[in-house]
Design a protein around this motif. Structure first.
Motif, mmCIF file in Angstrom:
data_model
loop_
_atom_site.group_PDB
_atom_site.id
_atom_site.type_symbol
_atom_site.label_atom_id
_atom_site.label_comp_id
_atom_site.label_asym_id
_atom_site.label_seq_id
_atom_site.Cartn_x
_atom_site.Cartn_y
_atom_site.Cartn_z
ATOM 1 N N GLN A 4 0.780 -1.049 0.105
ATOM 2 C CA GLN A 4 -0.121 -0.195 -0.057
ATOM 3 C C GLN A 4 0.993 1.048 -0.025
ATOM 4 O O GLN A 4 1.787 1.399 0.892
ATOM 5 C CB GLN A 4 -1.014 0.045 1.248
ATOM 6 N N VAL A 5 0.527 1.908 -0.936
ATOM 7 C CA VAL A 5 1.207 3.534 -0.921
ATOM 8 C C VAL A 5 0.344 4.714 -0.769
ATOM 9 O O VAL A 5 -0.433 4.822 -1.635
ATOM 10 C CB VAL A 5 1.920 3.435 -2.412
ATOM 11 N N GLY A 6 0.869 5.385 0.314
ATOM 12 C CA GLY A 6 0.013 6.790 0.655
ATOM 13 C C GLY A 6 0.613 7.740 -0.203
ATOM 14 O O GLY A 6 1.777 7.987 -0.144
ATOM 15 N N PHE A 7 -0.083 8.573 -1.018
ATOM 16 C CA PHE A 7 0.288 9.684 -2.038
ATOM 17 C C PHE A 7 -0.572 10.661 -2.144
ATOM 18 O O PHE A 7 -1.843 10.630 -1.677
ATOM 19 C CB PHE A 7 0.703 9.112 -3.228
ATOM 20 N N ASP A 8 -0.140 11.859 -2.519
ATOM 21 C CA ASP A 8 -0.756 13.005 -2.870
ATOM 22 C C ASP A 8 -0.169 13.520 -4.173
ATOM 23 O O ASP A 8 0.963 13.280 -4.485
ATOM 24 C CB ASP A 8 -0.921 14.169 -1.870
ATOM 25 N N LEU A 9 -0.891 14.115 -5.003
ATOM 26 C CA LEU A 9 -0.340 14.504 -6.407
ATOM 27 C C LEU A 9 0.447 15.874 -6.131
ATOM 28 O O LEU A 9 1.123 16.187 -7.152
ATOM 29 C CB LEU A 9 -1.775 14.928 -7.358
ATOM 30 N N VAL A 10 0.426 16.538 -5.154
ATOM 31 C CA VAL A 10 1.157 17.791 -5.063
ATOM 32 C C VAL A 10 2.245 17.616 -4.190
ATOM 33 O O VAL A 10 3.102 18.625 -3.980
ATOM 34 C CB VAL A 10 0.301 18.913 -4.805
ATOM 35 N N CYS A 11 2.731 16.252 -4.018
ATOM 36 C CA CYS A 11 3.949 15.913 -3.281
ATOM 37 C C CYS A 11 4.938 15.448 -4.205
ATOM 38 O O CYS A 11 4.688 14.423 -4.739
ATOM 39 C CB CYS A 11 3.581 14.822 -2.187
ATOM 40 N N PRO A 12 5.960 16.345 -4.569
ATOM 41 C CA PRO A 12 7.062 15.769 -5.297
ATOM 42 C C PRO A 12 7.792 14.277 -4.980
ATOM 43 O O PRO A 12 8.268 14.002 -5.629
ATOM 44 C CB PRO A 12 8.003 16.884 -5.453
ATOM 45 N N TRP A 13 7.753 14.288 -3.795
ATOM 46 C CA TRP A 13 8.446 13.038 -3.199
ATOM 47 C C TRP A 13 7.738 11.867 -3.579
ATOM 48 O O TRP A 13 8.213 10.508 -3.747
ATOM 49 C CB TRP A 13 8.779 13.222 -1.535
ATOM 50 N N TRP A 49 -2.550 2.070 -4.459
ATOM 51 C CA TRP A 49 -2.372 3.445 -4.411
ATOM 52 C C TRP A 49 -3.464 4.217 -3.479
ATOM 53 O O TRP A 49 -4.758 4.050 -3.921
ATOM 54 C CB TRP A 49 -2.018 3.978 -5.716
ATOM 55 N N ARG A 50 -3.060 4.482 -2.373
ATOM 56 C CA ARG A 50 -4.166 4.938 -1.352
ATOM 57 C C ARG A 50 -3.969 6.332 -1.264
ATOM 58 O O ARG A 50 -2.897 7.335 -0.976
ATOM 59 C CB ARG A 50 -3.805 4.571 0.026
ATOM 60 N N SER A 51 -5.089 7.045 -1.837
ATOM 61 C CA SER A 51 -5.221 8.604 -1.781
ATOM 62 C C SER A 51 -5.182 9.168 -0.490
ATOM 63 O O SER A 51 -5.767 8.929 0.273
ATOM 64 C CB SER A 51 -6.726 8.948 -2.284
ATOM 65 N N SER A 52 -4.183 10.148 -0.449
ATOM 66 C CA SER A 52 -4.005 10.946 1.117
ATOM 67 C C SER A 52 -3.866 12.201 0.841
ATOM 68 O O SER A 52 -2.827 12.841 0.785
ATOM 69 C CB SER A 52 -2.899 10.213 1.823
ATOM 70 N N PRO A 53 -4.819 13.117 0.501
ATOM 71 C CA PRO A 53 -4.902 14.654 0.183
ATOM 72 C C PRO A 53 -4.250 15.383 1.138
ATOM 73 O O PRO A 53 -4.756 15.149 2.480
ATOM 74 C CB PRO A 53 -6.269 14.972 -0.410
ATOM 75 N N GLY A 63 1.933 11.507 6.570
ATOM 76 C CA GLY A 63 3.000 11.756 5.800
ATOM 77 C C GLY A 63 2.843 10.819 4.701
ATOM 78 O O GLY A 63 2.543 9.871 4.312
ATOM 79 N N VAL A 64 3.284 11.562 3.423
ATOM 80 C CA VAL A 64 3.362 10.869 2.275
ATOM 81 C C VAL A 64 4.755 11.270 1.645
ATOM 82 O O VAL A 64 5.346 12.277 1.907
ATOM 83 C CB VAL A 64 2.272 11.494 1.224
ATOM 84 N N PRO A 65 5.404 10.336 0.665
ATOM 85 C CA PRO A 65 4.717 8.770 0.676
ATOM 86 C C PRO A 65 5.058 7.882 1.662
ATOM 87 O O PRO A 65 5.856 8.354 2.537
ATOM 88 C CB PRO A 65 5.611 8.352 -0.734
ATOM 89 N N ARG A 66 4.240 6.938 1.658
ATOM 90 C CA ARG A 66 4.322 5.849 2.780
ATOM 91 C C ARG A 66 4.134 4.713 2.157
ATOM 92 O O ARG A 66 3.098 4.575 1.415
ATOM 93 C CB ARG A 66 3.515 6.281 4.001
ATOM 94 N N PHE A 67 4.929 3.496 2.721
ATOM 95 C CA PHE A 67 4.685 2.357 1.835
ATOM 96 C C PHE A 67 4.789 1.189 3.093
ATOM 97 O O PHE A 67 5.295 1.287 3.961
ATOM 98 C CB PHE A 67 6.108 1.911 1.140
ATOM 99 N N VAL A 68 3.598 0.486 2.876
ATOM 100 C CA VAL A 68 3.263 -0.638 3.927
ATOM 101 C C VAL A 68 3.374 -1.837 2.850
ATOM 102 O O VAL A 68 2.541 -2.142 2.006
ATOM 103 C CB VAL A 68 2.012 -0.491 4.347
ATOM 104 N N ILE A 69 4.317 -2.766 3.248
ATOM 105 C CA ILE A 69 4.521 -4.080 2.785
ATOM 106 C C ILE A 69 4.059 -5.010 3.396
ATOM 107 O O ILE A 69 4.523 -5.354 4.731
ATOM 108 C CB ILE A 69 6.182 -4.267 2.314
ATOM 109 N N ASN A 70 2.995 -5.829 3.036
ATOM 110 C CA ASN A 70 2.508 -7.076 3.759
ATOM 111 C C ASN A 70 2.221 -6.695 5.150
ATOM 112 O O ASN A 70 2.490 -7.454 6.032
ATOM 113 C CB ASN A 70 3.500 -8.293 3.621
ATOM 114 N N GLY A 71 1.685 -5.494 5.426
ATOM 115 C CA GLY A 71 1.023 -5.226 6.634
ATOM 116 C C GLY A 71 2.320 -4.913 7.762
ATOM 117 O O GLY A 71 1.817 -4.608 8.923
#
Length: 234
Positions: free
Chosen positions: A10-19, A47-51, A187-195
């Motif tokens: 799972q990846v938390g992300f926002d579209l205005v975050c360059p990272w 991809w988990r939307s995190s505005p 915080g974004v981006p954040r990655f959760v791998i297999n919980g």
């Protein structure tokens, strides 16, 4: 019989975050490396939307004014932009922060991504995310403008009503039972791998690959993932 190896990311992300744009590129590089090393592994990336700023006005706010208020001086803004641009170049991306005029409210854009997943599947959603990142960070387009979003969707061959280019109110709500609005403050981006505990930041491909291999080494088959925006690599 042993179950096939799998990873659910799972990846938390926002579209205005360059990272987040950089992190997506790094993740895709790491997945390609994983496919070389472990072609037996099935990977699902959701991809988990995190505005980050869901309460901004629909028209957004001036980007330069926001940056100055947040960082305190023009010098600090220039330094931060140089840092981000250098990190992006290492990922093969050339950012154009000088073209950005508006910090948009991205909730509508995330609703469009949800529609892309529902209408075009996993690959379509991922392609739209890439298109919107490029629109904002390379061309300075306003991601709060329905016309910009409509054009991005058409460029990705999504089915879009042609008469609705200036009104996307028909899009599915972002906040729903299968795709909750995870919201600001995370915080974004954040990655959760297999919980496992979240991995924060745009980590380099090697770090992400090592985290994937550690998850596989734990040898705990992933349970079926919940529905969401996903890309699948095998």
């Amino acid at each position: 019989m042993n179950q096939p190896a799998s990873l659910f990311i799972q990846v938390g992300f926002d579209l205005v975050c360059p990272w987040c744009m950089i992190g997506k590129r790094h993740l895709e590089t790491a997945l390609a490396q994983l496919a070389q090393a472990r072609p037996d592994v099935a990977v699902t990336v959701e991809w988990r939307s995190s505005p980050l700023f869901p309460t901004l006005p629909p028209a957004g706010i001036p980007y330069r004014k926001f940056s100055l208020a947040r960082l305190g001086s023009a010098e600090a803004v220039a330094l931060r932009q140089a840092q981000v641009c250098a990190a992006a170049r290492e990922a093969g991306i050339t950012l154009e922060p000088g073209r950005i005029e508006v910090l948009p409210n991205t909730v509508l854009a995330h609703c469009l991504i949800r529609y892309a997943r529902e209408a075009g599947g996993d690959a379509g959603a991922s392609a739209l995310i890439d298109r919107l990142f490029e629109a904002y960070f390379l061309r300075g387009e306003d991601l709060g403008d329905p016309r910009v979003l409509h054009a991005a969707a058409i460029a990705c061959d999504m089915p879009m009503p042609p008469a609705m280019a200036q009104d996307l109110a028909w899009l599915p709500a972002l906040h729903g039972p299968d795709m909750p609005l995870t919201g600001s403050g995370l915080g974004v981006p954040r990655f959760v791998i297999n919980g496992a505990p979240p991995i924060a930041g745009a980590r380099p491909p090697r770090a992400l690959l090592e985290a994937m291999l550690r998850a596989l080494a734990r040898a705990s088959p992933a349970s079926p993932p919940p529905p969401g925006i996903a890309i699948t690599a095998r």
